[in-house]
Design an enzyme around this catalytic site. Sequence first.
Site, PDB file in Angstrom:
ATOM      1  N   ILE A 130      29.503 -21.301  91.385  1.00 54.39           N
ATOM      2  CA  ILE A 130      28.556 -21.472  90.285  1.00 54.39           C
ATOM      3  C   ILE A 130      27.898 -22.834  90.398  1.00 54.39           C
ATOM      4  O   ILE A 130      28.581 -23.872  90.437  1.00 54.39           O
ATOM      5  CB  ILE A 130      29.249 -21.377  88.904  1.00 54.39           C
ATOM      6  CG1 ILE A 130      30.166 -20.151  88.835  1.00 54.39           C
ATOM      7  CG2 ILE A 130      28.216 -21.352  87.788  1.00 54.39           C
ATOM      8  CD1 ILE A 130      31.625 -20.480  88.991  1.00 54.39           C
ATOM      9  N   THR A 174      30.053 -26.615  90.702  1.00 51.03           N
ATOM     10  CA  THR A 174      29.353 -27.760  91.285  1.00 51.03           C
ATOM     11  C   THR A 174      28.751 -28.621  90.182  1.00 51.03           C
ATOM     12  O   THR A 174      28.352 -28.112  89.123  1.00 51.03           O
ATOM     13  CB  THR A 174      28.229 -27.334  92.248  1.00 51.03           C
ATOM     14  OG1 THR A 174      27.105 -26.860  91.502  1.00 51.03           O
ATOM     15  CG2 THR A 174      28.704 -26.254  93.199  1.00 51.03           C
ATOM     16  N   ASP A 224      23.682 -31.123  95.076  1.00 55.03           N
ATOM     17  CA  ASP A 224      22.299 -31.220  94.611  1.00 55.03           C
ATOM     18  C   ASP A 224      21.535 -30.102  95.306  1.00 55.03           C
ATOM     19  O   ASP A 224      21.288 -30.168  96.511  1.00 55.03           O
ATOM     20  CB  ASP A 224      21.715 -32.585  94.971  1.00 55.03           C
ATOM     21  CG  ASP A 224      20.253 -32.743  94.542  1.00 55.03           C
ATOM     22  OD1 ASP A 224      19.658 -31.762  94.050  1.00 55.03           O
ATOM     23  OD2 ASP A 224      19.700 -33.856  94.720  1.00 55.03           O
ATOM     24  N   ASN A 265      22.905 -20.978  88.837  1.00 54.88           N
ATOM     25  CA  ASN A 265      22.692 -21.340  87.441  1.00 54.88           C
ATOM     26  C   ASN A 265      21.942 -22.660  87.269  1.00 54.88           C
ATOM     27  O   ASN A 265      21.279 -22.867  86.251  1.00 54.88           O
ATOM     28  CB  ASN A 265      24.051 -21.429  86.737  1.00 54.88           C
ATOM     29  CG  ASN A 265      23.957 -22.078  85.374  1.00 54.88           C
ATOM     30  OD1 ASN A 265      23.450 -21.490  84.427  1.00 54.88           O
ATOM     31  ND2 ASN A 265      24.449 -23.311  85.260  1.00 54.88           N
ATOM     32  N   TYR A 273       7.609 -24.415  83.503  1.00 56.61           N
ATOM     33  CA  TYR A 273       8.958 -23.852  83.511  1.00 56.61           C
ATOM     34  C   TYR A 273       8.883 -22.334  83.609  1.00 56.61           C
ATOM     35  O   TYR A 273       9.607 -21.708  84.398  1.00 56.61           O
ATOM     36  CB  TYR A 273       9.711 -24.270  82.252  1.00 56.61           C
ATOM     37  CG  TYR A 273      11.093 -23.674  82.140  1.00 56.61           C
ATOM     38  CD1 TYR A 273      12.168 -24.207  82.844  1.00 56.61           C
ATOM     39  CD2 TYR A 273      11.332 -22.567  81.327  1.00 56.61           C
ATOM     40  CE1 TYR A 273      13.442 -23.662  82.748  1.00 56.61           C
ATOM     41  CE2 TYR A 273      12.591 -22.008  81.217  1.00 56.61           C
ATOM     42  CZ  TYR A 273      13.646 -22.566  81.928  1.00 56.61           C
ATOM     43  OH  TYR A 273      14.900 -22.012  81.828  1.00 56.61           O
ATOM     44  N   LYS A 288      10.447 -19.695  86.570  1.00 52.38           N
ATOM     45  CA  LYS A 288      11.333 -18.557  86.306  1.00 52.38           C
ATOM     46  C   LYS A 288      10.673 -17.223  86.659  1.00 52.38           C
ATOM     47  O   LYS A 288      11.359 -16.279  87.086  1.00 52.38           O
ATOM     48  CB  LYS A 288      11.761 -18.568  84.836  1.00 52.38           C
ATOM     49  CG  LYS A 288      12.704 -19.720  84.482  1.00 52.38           C
ATOM     50  CD  LYS A 288      13.970 -19.677  85.322  1.00 52.38           C
ATOM     51  CE  LYS A 288      14.970 -20.745  84.930  1.00 52.38           C
ATOM     52  NZ  LYS A 288      16.228 -20.689  85.722  1.00 52.38           N
ATOM     53  N   VAL A 338      20.054 -19.950  74.421  1.00 47.70           N
ATOM     54  CA  VAL A 338      21.491 -20.169  74.520  1.00 47.70           C
ATOM     55  C   VAL A 338      21.771 -21.617  74.155  1.00 47.70           C
ATOM     56  O   VAL A 338      21.008 -22.524  74.518  1.00 47.70           O
ATOM     57  CB  VAL A 338      22.015 -19.867  75.940  1.00 47.70           C
ATOM     58  CG1 VAL A 338      23.520 -20.082  76.018  1.00 47.70           C
ATOM     59  CG2 VAL A 338      21.660 -18.445  76.348  1.00 47.70           C
ATOM     60  N   THR A 340      22.836 -24.807  74.762  1.00 49.33           N
ATOM     61  CA  THR A 340      23.166 -25.601  75.935  1.00 49.33           C
ATOM     62  C   THR A 340      22.441 -26.939  75.823  1.00 49.33           C
ATOM     63  O   THR A 340      21.766 -27.211  74.835  1.00 49.33           O
ATOM     64  CB  THR A 340      22.762 -24.842  77.222  1.00 49.33           C
ATOM     65  OG1 THR A 340      23.127 -25.636  78.358  1.00 49.33           O
ATOM     66  CG2 THR A 340      21.281 -24.556  77.254  1.00 49.33           C
TER      67      THR A 340
END
Length: 291
Positions: A11, A37, A58, A87, A151, A155, A184, A186
């Site tokens: 992940i 990571t 990275d 992710n 952004y 995506k 979400v 975050t």
Amino acid sequence: MAAQRPKYALITGCGQGGIGEALALEFLRRNIHPIATVLPTESSEHLSSAGITWFPLDVSSEESVIAMRKSVGELTGGKGLDVLFNNAGICYTMPAIDTDVPSVQRMFDVNLFGPMRMVHHFHDLLIRAEGTVVNMGSIGGIVPYVYGASYNASKAALAHWTNTLRVEMEPFGVKVLLIISGKVSTNILRNDHGRALPEGSYYAPLASEFKDHIHRTPEGATDRHTFATKAVAQALRTSPPTWFWTGSWATFIWALDTFFPRKVFDYMFWRMFGLAKLKEAHQASMRAKKD
């Protein structure tokens, strides 16, 4: 009977308080060995304290990804990687006409080219395990969310790349899943804190609203652990869906995108972001210049 080999899930982007950390914990709960990571500059204490294997990575660096591939190959004995969960991601919030291209190139290097690098260097391990690639998409890649043009583009590009990857990996038994994420809880928005409209922006009449938007706490956002539970369940399916919509707003956006003309989003965001105020200010400015 030979012992069953351990299963591994890699992940990316597992900084403290984010979705990646929640994903790693959920894989661990399901007895899948998570390989988390974090950026070389980030703390890893939250992962170590939970007993999660972690490595610095990275995804925007070819050298870093190559080093990660070597580490994962050694950890798994080269026998295969069951899940690659791309992710890691960053955001860039700004009106499209005020785009700072170098900043957007940096974002694309993480959001789009990062998953490309990971798949390129890890595809052999995935093929050996007949594993699953999971890419983290967003409802932003579907709708014209105001201030998110760049952004959204990252995506949307990831979604279409994932579509083709899915078809191309099927002959090797590798599954490919795109998560269409709604809101979400975050900390991804922290990257935007302090960002301001450039001097002379046509959006200056909404400067106060833009500042509030940058520092917002999303209301009604899905808990990241609840999100992780659903996402991991799909990742571990024998035959996962092509796209999985989850998180606050996801079902609503799916319904609008499926059953309504695209103009419905224009009306929705016009009201949500107060664009009538911007139009009025612009028209007043044009009248003043004529006088």
